[in-house]
Design a protein around this motif. Structure first.
Motif, PDB file in Angstrom:
ATOM      1  N   LEU A 179       0.810  -1.374   0.113  1.00 59.48           N
ATOM      2  CA  LEU A 179      -0.154   0.070  -0.064  1.00 59.48           C
ATOM      3  C   LEU A 179       0.819   1.275   0.035  1.00 59.48           C
ATOM      4  N   ALA A 180       1.987   1.258   0.611  1.00 59.66           N
ATOM      5  CA  ALA A 180       2.751   2.323   0.814  1.00 59.66           C
ATOM      6  C   ALA A 180       4.243   2.000   0.617  1.00 59.66           C
ATOM      7  N   ALA A 181       5.183   2.748  -0.129  1.00 54.70           N
ATOM      8  CA  ALA A 181       6.553   2.374  -0.519  1.00 54.70           C
ATOM      9  C   ALA A 181       7.403   3.770  -0.313  1.00 54.70           C
ATOM     10  N   ASP A 182       6.810   4.722  -0.053  1.00 55.46           N
ATOM     11  CA  ASP A 182       7.407   6.017   0.002  1.00 55.46           C
ATOM     12  C   ASP A 182       8.250   5.903   1.567  1.00 55.46           C
ATOM     13  N   GLN A 183       9.033   6.985   1.815  1.00 54.46           N
ATOM     14  CA  GLN A 183       9.829   7.061   2.908  1.00 54.46           C
ATOM     15  C   GLN A 183       9.019   7.655   3.953  1.00 54.46           C
ATOM     16  N   GLU A 184       7.774   8.410   3.540  1.00 56.90           N
ATOM     17  CA  GLU A 184       7.034   9.150   4.545  1.00 56.90           C
ATOM     18  C   GLU A 184       5.836   8.451   5.036  1.00 56.90           C
ATOM     19  N   SER A 185       5.831   7.404   4.475  1.00 57.32           N
ATOM     20  CA  SER A 185       4.542   6.317   4.680  1.00 57.32           C
ATOM     21  C   SER A 185       4.760   5.189   5.343  1.00 57.32           C
ATOM     22  N   PRO A 186       4.003   4.820   6.227  1.00 54.27           N
ATOM     23  CA  PRO A 186       4.358   3.271   7.021  1.00 54.27           C
ATOM     24  C   PRO A 186       4.332   1.980   5.897  1.00 54.27           C
ATOM     25  N   LEU A 187       5.092   1.170   6.147  1.00 55.07           N
ATOM     26  CA  LEU A 187       4.978   0.060   5.231  1.00 55.07           C
ATOM     27  C   LEU A 187       4.012  -1.010   5.503  1.00 55.07           C
ATOM     28  N   CYS A 188       2.810  -0.517   4.826  1.00 59.23           N
ATOM     29  CA  CYS A 188       1.848  -1.415   4.835  1.00 59.23           C
ATOM     30  C   CYS A 188       1.517  -2.389   3.731  1.00 59.23           C
ATOM     31  N   TYR A 189       0.657  -3.695   4.055  1.00 63.89           N
ATOM     32  CA  TYR A 189       0.324  -4.426   3.204  1.00 63.89           C
ATOM     33  C   TYR A 189      -1.279  -4.660   3.364  1.00 63.89           C
ATOM     34  N   ARG A 190      -1.798  -4.706   2.245  1.00 62.63           N
ATOM     35  CA  ARG A 190      -3.100  -5.235   2.142  1.00 62.63           C
ATOM     36  C   ARG A 190      -3.350  -6.897   1.863  1.00 62.63           C
ATOM     37  N   LEU A 191      -3.753  -7.533   2.622  1.00 56.51           N
ATOM     38  CA  LEU A 191      -3.586  -9.153   2.319  1.00 56.51           C
ATOM     39  C   LEU A 191      -5.201  -9.550   2.010  1.00 56.51           C
ATOM     40  N   LYS A 192      -5.402 -10.102   0.850  1.00 55.57           N
ATOM     41  CA  LYS A 192      -6.562 -10.812   0.282  1.00 55.57           C
ATOM     42  C   LYS A 192      -6.576 -12.212   1.028  1.00 55.57           C
TER      43      LYS A 192
END
Length: 397
Positions: free
Chosen positions: A137-150
């Motif tokens: 979901l987010a890969a830039d340095q200012e965002s948390p490293l989040c994953y959406r899992l189906k």
């Protein structure tokens, strides 16, 4: 003085840690064997592996590996790490029942240390969740490293329910693989007529902590309110504890289950453990000085008194390390004061009056490149601790 089965050959447990590798993974076998010999000479009989590598920890149990052989010969037991290896993600959002997706944060939320894999099976409460598809979901340095899992919700005939943010996901299959690897090394020892060096499993660190994320500034350059999520590892600890019993059985030979306690509110972990490791540092790492403040003593005493009567505990008494900041280095602060041998002896004797099952020598040595020093690098302190441990080993204390 103590008759609990948690003692090692009837002796007070003296708990240490092998020196960490530079990157947490590389293993210098010759250096590790020298470390073991040094710890043996200090009467250390229980060690924790270097952080960061399950492979290295398994080597320490392996009668075919040089490090495992040296530990077996020295009769030093191993507290095997489970903390953090199987709870690499926490729940940020659960979309059930509107959708079968969940959003998780990896590691500390800012470093791409771990990525969920398709086919991973996670436990949350009594529900099993099978990961089918992973989206970053987010890969830039200012965002948390989040994953959406189906996911497949309610896998293996469990019941899907909505879960609270902050819960740590237990990777059950990876845990089971690890426990079977441990069992195979125990079996290899038995086949050679050797006693396994496994003492037990360390399930959780001192406290789960909380996750704090500061959102980037908006168009008006005004700071936004941080997102704070308390982390909850109790369910994962409960399941790890029960799964260890399932794989190893319950008897006087079952590996000991250990949890860290850094504050009173995590005492709810105690029913799922055999032994507590109380985290109350008596050496102030940030200031490079002894810090037996009244508040620290009160915290230790409160935790000890809150434990069930007779519940055994190890004490994290010694934290002889100092992390030099860049500012310290610029100012030439690379030789800060350590506690004197007399102070160490006094506080060791005072601490033992609280009735711990053992004490932890942490950290005794680090690589110079880490900027952290241990007591092994302080000759006077090393001699004092060695002398004190001699007296402990001979029953003089």
């Amino acid at each position: 003085r103590h008759t609990l089965r948690f003692h090692l050959d009837g002796a007070l447990a003296v708990y240490g840690q092998l020196a960490n590798m530079d990157d947490g993974t590389r293993w210098d076998t010759a250096e590790a064997r020298r470390d073991i010999d040094r710890l043996k000479n200090l009467h250390v009989n229980l060690v924790y592996p270097p952080t960061g590598s399950l492979t290295n920890a398994l080597h320490m149990l392996d009668p075919e590996h040089a490090v495992g052989q040296r530990l077996i010969a020295a009769k030093i037991k191993v507290l095997f790490p489970l903390a953090g290896f199987f709870t690499k993600y926490f729940l940020l959002q659960d979309d059930w029942p509107a959708a079968d997706t969940i959003t998780v944060v990896s590691g500390n939320g800012m470093t791409p240390a771990y990525k969920p894999q398709e086919g991973q099976l996670f436990y949350l409460d009594s529900e099993q969740i099978l990961c089918q598809k992973v989206s970053l979901l987010a890969a830039d340095q200012e965002s948390p490293l989040c994953y959406r899992l189906k996911c497949v919700r309610g896998a293996n005939r469990t019941v899907p329910v909505r879960h609270s943010p902050g819960m740590l996901l237990l990777d059950l299959r990876s845990l089971d693989t690890c426990l079977q690897d441990v069992r195979s090394r125990m079996k290899a020892c038995a086949e050679q007529g050797l006693e396994s060096p496994l003492y037990g499993f360390y399930l959780a660190d001192d406290k789960p902590g909380k996750w704090v994320w500061d959102p980037p500034l908006g168009p008006d350059q005004k700071p936004k309110k941080p997102l704070v999520i308390p982390l909850d590892d109790l369910d994962a600890i409960r399941k790890m504890s029960r799964y260890i019993d399932y794989r190893f059985g319950v008897s006087t030979h079952t590996p000991v289950k250990v949890v860290g306690l850094g504050e009173e509110k995590v005492l709810e972990r105690v029913p799922y453990a055999d032994l507590a490791l109380i985290y109350v540092y008596f050496f102030h790492m940030k200031q490079g000085r002894l810090a037996l403040t009244p508040g620290r003593v009160e915290t230790l005493e409160a935790i000890r008194q809150a434990l069930p009567p007779g519940f055994p505990f190890l004490g994290l008494l010694q934290g002889f390390k100092y992390v030099y900041s860049e500012e310290d280095k610029k100012k030439g602060k690379t030789d800060l004061e350590f506690p004197s041998p007399a102070q160490v002896g006094y506080h060791l004797s005072q601490y033992l009056q609280l009735g711990p099952l053992g004490i932890m020598t942490y950290l005794y040595r680090y690589r110079p490149s880490s900027g952290i020093r241990g007591f092994w690098d302080q000759p006077d302190l090393r001699r004092a601790i060695g002398s004190y441990y001699d007296r402990l080993a001979n029953g003089a204390e």
